[in-house]
Design a protein around this motif. Structure first.
Motif, short mmCIF file in Angstrom:
data_model
loop_
_atom_site.label_atom_id
_atom_site.label_comp_id
_atom_site.label_asym_id
_atom_site.label_seq_id
_atom_site.Cartn_x
_atom_site.Cartn_y
_atom_site.Cartn_z
N LYS A 171 -11.62 -22.85 15.32
CA LYS A 171 -10.43 -22.22 14.48
C LYS A 171 -9.60 -21.20 15.32
CE LYS A 171 -13.22 -22.72 10.43
NZ LYS A 171 -13.65 -22.00 9.23
N LEU A 172 -8.28 -21.10 15.15
CA LEU A 172 -7.45 -20.20 15.49
C LEU A 172 -7.82 -18.72 14.91
CD1 LEU A 172 -3.98 -21.94 15.52
CD2 LEU A 172 -5.46 -21.67 17.44
N ARG A 173 -7.64 -17.67 15.85
CA ARG A 173 -7.97 -16.27 15.38
C ARG A 173 -6.79 -15.52 15.10
NH1 ARG A 173 -11.27 -16.78 20.69
NH2 ARG A 173 -9.09 -17.25 21.03
N PHE A 174 -6.64 -14.99 13.83
CA PHE A 174 -5.44 -14.22 13.40
C PHE A 174 -5.89 -12.78 13.26
CE2 PHE A 174 -4.06 -18.46 12.64
CZ PHE A 174 -2.73 -18.57 12.67
N ALA A 175 -4.87 -11.60 13.27
CA ALA A 175 -4.85 -10.63 12.81
C ALA A 175 -4.03 -9.87 12.06
CB ALA A 175 -5.46 -9.55 14.24
N VAL A 176 -3.91 -9.39 11.28
CA VAL A 176 -2.96 -9.04 10.08
C VAL A 176 -2.96 -7.43 9.86
CG1 VAL A 176 -2.08 -9.34 7.84
CG2 VAL A 176 -3.03 -11.29 9.05
N LEU A 177 -1.86 -7.11 10.14
CA LEU A 177 -1.69 -5.44 9.90
C LEU A 177 -0.28 -5.28 9.17
CD1 LEU A 177 -2.26 -2.46 10.87
CD2 LEU A 177 -0.52 -3.05 12.83
N ALA A 178 -0.24 -4.18 8.05
CA ALA A 178 0.68 -4.00 7.27
C ALA A 178 1.10 -2.41 7.77
CB ALA A 178 0.50 -4.06 5.81
N VAL A 197 -0.70 -2.03 -1.22
CA VAL A 197 -0.65 -3.06 -0.15
C VAL A 197 -1.03 -4.40 -0.76
CG1 VAL A 197 -2.73 -2.47 0.77
CG2 VAL A 197 -1.00 -3.38 2.10
N SER A 198 -0.03 -5.34 -0.65
CA SER A 198 -0.64 -6.81 -0.89
C SER A 198 -0.44 -7.75 0.13
CB SER A 198 0.34 -7.10 -2.15
OG SER A 198 1.58 -7.34 -1.79
N ASN A 199 0.42 -7.39 1.29
CA ASN A 199 0.82 -8.58 2.38
C ASN A 199 -0.51 -8.77 3.15
OD1 ASN A 199 3.44 -8.44 1.43
ND2 ASN A 199 4.07 -7.18 2.96
N ILE A 200 -1.47 -7.84 3.35
CA ILE A 200 -2.52 -8.06 4.19
C ILE A 200 -3.37 -9.26 3.40
CG2 ILE A 200 -2.73 -6.23 5.42
CD1 ILE A 200 -4.60 -5.02 3.46
N TYR A 201 -3.49 -9.40 2.01
CA TYR A 201 -4.16 -10.16 1.27
C TYR A 201 -3.46 -11.46 1.21
CZ TYR A 201 -6.68 -5.67 -0.09
OH TYR A 201 -7.22 -4.60 0.31
N SER A 202 -2.48 -11.62 0.91
CA SER A 202 -1.61 -12.86 0.78
C SER A 202 -1.61 -13.42 2.06
CB SER A 202 -0.31 -12.50 0.30
OG SER A 202 0.50 -11.81 1.06
N LEU A 203 -1.47 -12.96 3.20
CA LEU A 203 -1.27 -13.46 4.42
C LEU A 203 -2.55 -13.65 4.95
CD1 LEU A 203 1.35 -11.26 6.03
CD2 LEU A 203 1.75 -13.39 5.46
N SER A 204 -3.54 -13.02 4.71
CA SER A 204 -5.04 -13.48 5.07
C SER A 204 -5.38 -14.79 4.28
CB SER A 204 -5.94 -12.24 4.78
OG SER A 204 -5.63 -11.14 5.65
N PHE A 219 -3.77 -1.42 6.91
CA PHE A 219 -2.34 -0.74 6.94
C PHE A 219 -2.39 0.79 7.53
CE2 PHE A 219 -4.05 0.58 2.95
CZ PHE A 219 -3.41 2.09 2.59
N VAL A 220 -1.12 1.05 8.05
CA VAL A 220 -1.15 2.19 8.69
C VAL A 220 0.17 2.80 8.18
CG1 VAL A 220 -2.58 1.94 10.68
CG2 VAL A 220 0.14 1.30 10.63
N LYS A 221 0.61 4.17 8.11
CA LYS A 221 1.74 4.70 8.02
C LYS A 221 2.99 4.29 9.04
CE LYS A 221 -0.30 6.54 4.35
NZ LYS A 221 0.20 6.12 3.08
N ASP A 222 4.25 4.85 8.81
CA ASP A 222 5.16 4.79 9.84
C ASP A 222 5.10 5.75 10.83
OD1 ASP A 222 6.55 2.37 8.65
OD2 ASP A 222 7.32 3.38 6.95
N ASP A 223 4.02 5.87 11.47
CA ASP A 223 4.04 6.75 12.56
C ASP A 223 4.00 5.95 13.83
OD1 ASP A 223 2.48 8.40 14.73
OD2 ASP A 223 2.04 9.85 13.07
N LYS A 224 4.94 6.18 14.70
CA LYS A 224 5.17 5.35 15.79
C LYS A 224 3.77 5.14 16.91
CE LYS A 224 7.75 4.57 20.01
NZ LYS A 224 8.93 4.80 20.84
N ILE A 243 -0.04 -10.98 13.36
CA ILE A 243 1.00 -10.93 12.34
C ILE A 243 0.99 -9.35 11.49
CG2 ILE A 243 1.89 -11.80 10.14
CD1 ILE A 243 -0.06 -14.11 10.66
N THR A 244 2.38 -8.81 11.80
CA THR A 244 2.48 -7.37 11.27
C THR A 244 3.53 -7.51 10.23
OG1 THR A 244 4.40 -6.88 12.69
CG2 THR A 244 2.16 -6.54 13.38
#
Length: 400
Positions: A171-178, A197-204, A219-224, A243-244
Motif C-alpha cells: 500500500k502507498l503511504r500518505f500523510a495529511v496535514l491541515a 477541521v474537516s479536511n484531514i478526515y475527508s482526505l484520510s 493541523f497547525v496554525k499559520d506560523d511559518k 497532502i496539505t
C-alpha cells in the motif's frame, strides 16, 4: 496557467517513477489489493469433463429411451461404463462416466420404473451440457494477470489455481496535514471566526477508500516556523505522498509554497484552470533515493476533496494500471451558470429514468459547502469551452 489535462499529465509523469514495493498476502486478506504477479493455472480448469446441469449422462444415439444404470454426484465419482441404451443420473459439476458424451437436463425427461425417456419436443444433441476439461483455462496459462484488483470473483480464480497466498503491491503511504489559524478540533464548538477541521478526515477517508495507508498529521496554525518544522518532519518520514490543505493561495499567511521551496521541494506547477480547486500546488521531493510527491490543496473543504478526486485518484489508478475513471453520460435537468474559461466540476445528483441517466444540480456550488458536497453523488464535468449549460444538454459525470 495549466489546464486540467496538462496538470494531470505532469502528475502522471512523476507518479510513474515511484518505486512500487511488493509483499505476500493471504488470499483471505487480499480483497481490494492489486496483484504484483501473474497467477498461473497449475491444473486444467475444470480439471475433468463434467456436467453443466443436473440431468442424465449418456452416450449419444438416435434413441429416446434408456435404462438408468446408476448415479454420480459431485465429489463421489466411481468409474462406471455405459452402453448406448443406458444412462446415469448426474448432478451439476460431477465427473462424467468414461464414455458419456451428452447430458440431458432433468426437466427434459420422464422417469418410470427405472426407465428414462425424452419428453415430447425436448431438445437433444450430441455434446449437450458438458463442460470439457480445460475449457475455462488450460494448465500453465495465466488465470489472473498482474495489476488486477482483487475482488471476490478474483479470489475464486486464485484459489482454483491452488494459491492461498499471492504477491501484491504494498500500500502507498500518505500523510495529511491541515493548516490555518481558523481551525479547531472537531470536539470543540466553533465561536467567532473559528471552524472545525474537516479536511484531514475527508482526505484520510479518500485515501483509505483507495485501500492505501494514511498518517494523520493533524493541523497547525499559520506560523511559518511551525509549518516548516512539521513539513520537514513529514519529509524525513517513510511516506510516498504528502497532502496539505490551506496555505497555497496568495494570502499574507499562505506560507506553504515558500516552505516547500526552502525544504528542497521542486515545484512542478501551481494553479490550474479549474473550479473549484484552482490554487492546487504539486511538487516533488527527492533525497537519498527516496521520492515523495507533494500536493498542496486549497483549504476549502469541497475544493480539497475535488482536487483529490480529479487529480490524485486518477494518478494512482494510472500507477497501478487500473481503468480510467468511468464517465457517465447524463441529461442535465437544470440550467447552470458558467461564464468563465475554467473547467468546472459541479456537484450533482444522478438518477436513471426509463433507461436514461439524468443529473440535477440545484446546489450553490460553494467551495465551502460541505452539506451540499455530502448530499451529491457525482461531479458534473463542464469543459473549458462550455458556457452556461442549459437544461437538456448532455454532460459527462464522475461518480463520487
Amino acid at each position: 496557467m495549466l489546464n486540467y489535462n496538462e496538470a494531470l499529465e505532469i502528475i502522471k509523469s512523476e507518479i510513474q517513477n515511484l518505486t512500487l514495493k511488493t509483499e505476500e498476502a493471504d488470499i483471505f486478506e487480499s480483497y481490494n489489493r492489486i496483484l504484483a504477479e501473474d497467477v498461473i493455472a497449475d491444473v486444467d480448469l475444470p480439471p475433468f469433463d463434467n456436467s453443466a446441469v443436473d440431468g442424465y449422462a449418456l452416450v449419444f444415439s438416435e434413441r429416446n429411451e434408456w435404462t438408468i444404470k446408476s448415479e454420480v454426484s459431485a465429489g463421489n465419482y466411481s468409474p462406471v461404463s455405459i452402453t448406448e441404451d443406458e444412462a446415469v443420473l448426474i448432478t451439476t459439476g460431477s465427473k462424467l462416466p468414461v464414455n458419456a458424451d451428452t447430458v440431458i437436463p432433468i426437466e427434459d425427461v420422464e422417469v418410470d420404473n427405472g426407465k428414462l425417456s425424452l419428453k415430447p419436443g425436448a431438445f437433444f444433441k450430441k455434446g449437450l451440457n458438458i463442460r470439457r476439461k480445460g475449457s475455462d483455462l488450460e494448465i500453465d496459462k495465466i488465470a489472473v494477470p498482474a495489476f488486477t484488483k482483487i475482488k471476490p470473483k478474483t479470489v475464486a480464480a486464485i484459489a482454483s489455481c491452488g494459491r492461498d497466498k499471492v504477491k501484491v503491491f504494498s500500500k502507498l503511504r500518505f500523510a495529511v496535514l491541515a493548516t490555518g489559524d481558523e481551525l479547531i478540533p472537531v470536539r470543540e464548538k466553533p465561536e467567532n471566526d473559528k471552524i472545525r477541521v474537516s479536511n484531514i478526515y475527508s482526505l484520510s477517508a479518500a485515501v483509505k477508500e483507495m485501500n492505501h495507508t494514511v498518517l494523520n498529521l493533524g493541523f497547525v496554525k499559520d506560523d511559518k516556523n511551525v509549518i516548516k518544522e512539521k513539513i520537514h518532519s513529514a519529509l524525513e518520514s517513510n511516506i510516498d505522498f504528502l497532502i496539505t490543505t490551506g496555505g497555497v493561495s496568495v494570502g499574507k499567511y499562505d506560507f506553504l509554497k515558500e516552505v516547500f521551496e526552502e525544504l528542497g521541494v521542486r515545484r512542478k506547477f501551481w494553479k490550474v484552470n479549474i473550479k473549484p480547486g484552482k490554487p492546487i500546488y504539486f511538487g516533488v521531493f527527492e533525497k537519498n533515493g527516496k521520492k515523495i510527491l507533494i500536493f498542496g490543496l486549497p483549504g476549502n473543504p469541497v475544493s480539497s476533496l475535488v482536487n483529490f478526486k480529479v487529480f490524485i485518484e486518477p494518478a494512482i489508478d494510472y500507477l497501478f494500471k487500473q481503468k480510467e475513471t468511468e464517465m457517465i453520460t447524463a441529461v442535465l435537468q437544470n440550467n447552470l451558470k458558467k461564464r468563465d474559461g475554467k473547467r468546472h466540476f459541479a456537484r450533482g445528483i444522478l438518477f436513471e429514468e426509463n433507461g436514461v441517466w439524468k443529473v440535477t444540480s440545484e446546489f450553490s456550488q460553494s467551495s465551502g459547502n460541505l452539506v451540499e458536497m455530502s448530499a451529491s453523488d457525482c461531479l458534473i464535468v463542464l469543459p473549458e469551452e462550455i458556457r452556461n449549460p442549459q437544461k437538456g444538454d448532455i454532460v459527462k459525470c464522475i461518480k463520487i
